[in-house]
Design a protein around this motif. Structure first.
Motif, short mmCIF file in Angstrom:
data_model
loop_
_atom_site.label_atom_id
_atom_site.label_comp_id
_atom_site.label_asym_id
_atom_site.label_seq_id
_atom_site.Cartn_x
_atom_site.Cartn_y
_atom_site.Cartn_z
N PRO A 4 -0.10 -5.45 -17.34
CA PRO A 4 -0.41 -5.32 -15.89
C PRO A 4 -1.13 -3.87 -15.76
N SER A 5 -2.07 -4.22 -14.71
CA SER A 5 -2.69 -2.91 -14.40
C SER A 5 -2.21 -2.26 -13.28
N GLN A 6 -1.36 -3.05 -12.43
CA GLN A 6 -0.44 -2.22 -11.25
C GLN A 6 0.65 -3.10 -11.12
N CYS A 7 1.67 -2.31 -10.24
CA CYS A 7 3.06 -3.02 -10.21
C CYS A 7 3.26 -3.19 -8.59
N GLU A 8 3.99 -3.84 -8.27
CA GLU A 8 4.46 -4.00 -6.73
C GLU A 8 5.60 -3.12 -6.72
N GLU A 9 6.72 -3.18 -7.57
CA GLU A 9 8.11 -2.50 -7.38
C GLU A 9 8.33 -1.54 -8.75
N LYS A 10 8.76 -0.61 -8.58
CA LYS A 10 9.23 0.35 -9.79
C LYS A 10 10.62 0.52 -9.56
N GLU A 39 8.86 -1.96 -14.16
CA GLU A 39 7.79 -2.22 -13.26
C GLU A 39 7.61 -3.74 -13.06
N VAL A 66 5.65 -7.10 -10.75
CA VAL A 66 4.79 -7.56 -9.54
C VAL A 66 5.38 -8.56 -8.78
#
Length: 365
Positions: A249-255, A339, A341
């Motif tokens: 995944p290139s980005q995440c919503e939550e970490k 991480e 999404v």
């Protein structure tokens, strides 16, 4: 051939090389260990035609140089039980080995060394070195994710990529992916992109030490790993490894940051019920709390909560518990980051080293 060797180091070498031997060989000589004695050095080697291991012993009393092959399991079993600190082996022209230790005398019939498959790798410019311990840790952090599905042979090993002063090791079975990277000092023109079989990787993990240099050569569909007194030579797996970068995944919503050992212990307890029927564990991330839950038909339920620092949206995801625990067992970091999404997208586990682990969630019922 005639030589005298210390029992303890001889036994260590026998144990190491015999682990290579397959139980389903097509030729009798493949059940044997090749032994070559000359110039004070005894070399022992075994092969299954895909991977070979050679162990060398210095300081051997060689009175008559020569070579032969002896049955690995029989020789190992005998040497393990013989008394004394030294073993004397004398091999005649008919390849009968007389083995003496104290008052014990045994004979084992061998096969000529000429029948043993050659173990060699051509010289190449694709050579680089790194610390044994560092490479072993890279393998440990990835090999558990290798596929065992023989219909996808290219995934039955780890991908080793060397480029731009960086070594990358990757393993995937299509449901999860483990990746670790390390910067290394190598000639700019040295590059490699090869798949190393799982058996070879497992032998390396057993053989490599915490310290000491490791030299790696890649040439003509083969790879060799050379350390102080051991050389492992292996065939590479043919085929094009899939583009693993596209599943990260290139980005995440939550970490979310979790204490690795506490998270692992919780999963281990919950999975005691779940593993009986391959039931997934459900992770529910909510305000400052992680719930780990499993419901097993005709068995029972496991339900635990652990405090976390989290203020994001509520997310519930289900995973194979073993797939979750594998990276946690092999990492040493105090904390890991998860991480996400959403419930259906891959989750990513990271830590304080150049490592990442992508795991596909299971659909919640």
């Amino acid at each position: 051939m005639k030589f005298i060797v210390a029992k303890d180091v001889f036994l260590k070498g026998l144990q190491m090389v015999q682990s290579i031997i397959s139980s389903h060989n097509t030729a009798a000589v493949l059940y044997n260990i090749l032994m070559t004695a000359e110039n004070g050095i005894l070399k022992m080697a075994a092969t299954d035609l895909s991977v070979s291991l050679q162990f060398s012993i210095d300081g051997v009393e060689v009175s008559e140089p020569g070579a032969t092959t002896l049955h690995a399991r029989r020789l190992l079993g005998l040497i393990r039980e013989l008394p004394g600190e030294k073993i004397e082996i004398c091999v005649d022209d008919k390849h009968t080995a007389t083995i003496q230790a104290g008052s014990s005398n045994y004979k084992i019939y061998g096969i000529p060394a000429e029948e043993f498959p050659p173990i060699k790798i051509n010289e190449t410019e694709k050579v680089f070195s790194l610390e044994q311990g560092a490479f072993r840790e890279m393998l440990r952090k990835t090999v558990y994710a290798v596929s065992t599905d023989e219909s996808r042979q290219v995934l039955n090993g780890i991908l080793m990529t060397v480029a731009e002063q960086k070594l990358t090791v990757v393993a995937t079975d299509g449901r999860r992916l483990a990746l670790v990277e390390q910067e290394i000092e190598i000639p700019v023109d040295v590059q490699a992109n090869v798949v190393i079989p799982t058996k070879t990787v497992n032998e390396l993990v057993k053989t490599l030490s915490d310290e000491g240099a490791l030299k790696i050569k890649v040439v003509d569909g083969m790879v060799s790993f050379e350390l102080e007194n051991v050389v492992i030579v292996s065939k590479l797996i043919d085929g094009n490894y899939p583009n693993y970068r596209q599943v990260i995944p290139s980005q995440c919503e939550e970490k979310i940051t979790l204490e690795r050992e506490i998270f692992l212990a919780t999963l281990r307890r919950v999975s005691q019920l779940a593993k009986e029927k391959n039931v997934p564990v459900r992770l529910t991330f909510d305000k400052n709390q992680l719930r780990v839950f499993a419901s097993v038909p005709d068995v029972g339920e496991a339900d635990e909560t652990m405090p976390i620092k989290y203020k994001g949206k509520k997310i519930a995801m289900a995973f194979n518990p073993d797939y979750l625990m594998d990276p946690l067992r092999n990492l040493t970091s105090d904390e890991v980051n998860i991480e996400m999404v959403d419930e259906l997208s891959p989750a990513v586990i990271k830590c304080d080293i150049p490592f990442l682990y992508v795991i596909m969630p299971l659909r919640l019922s």
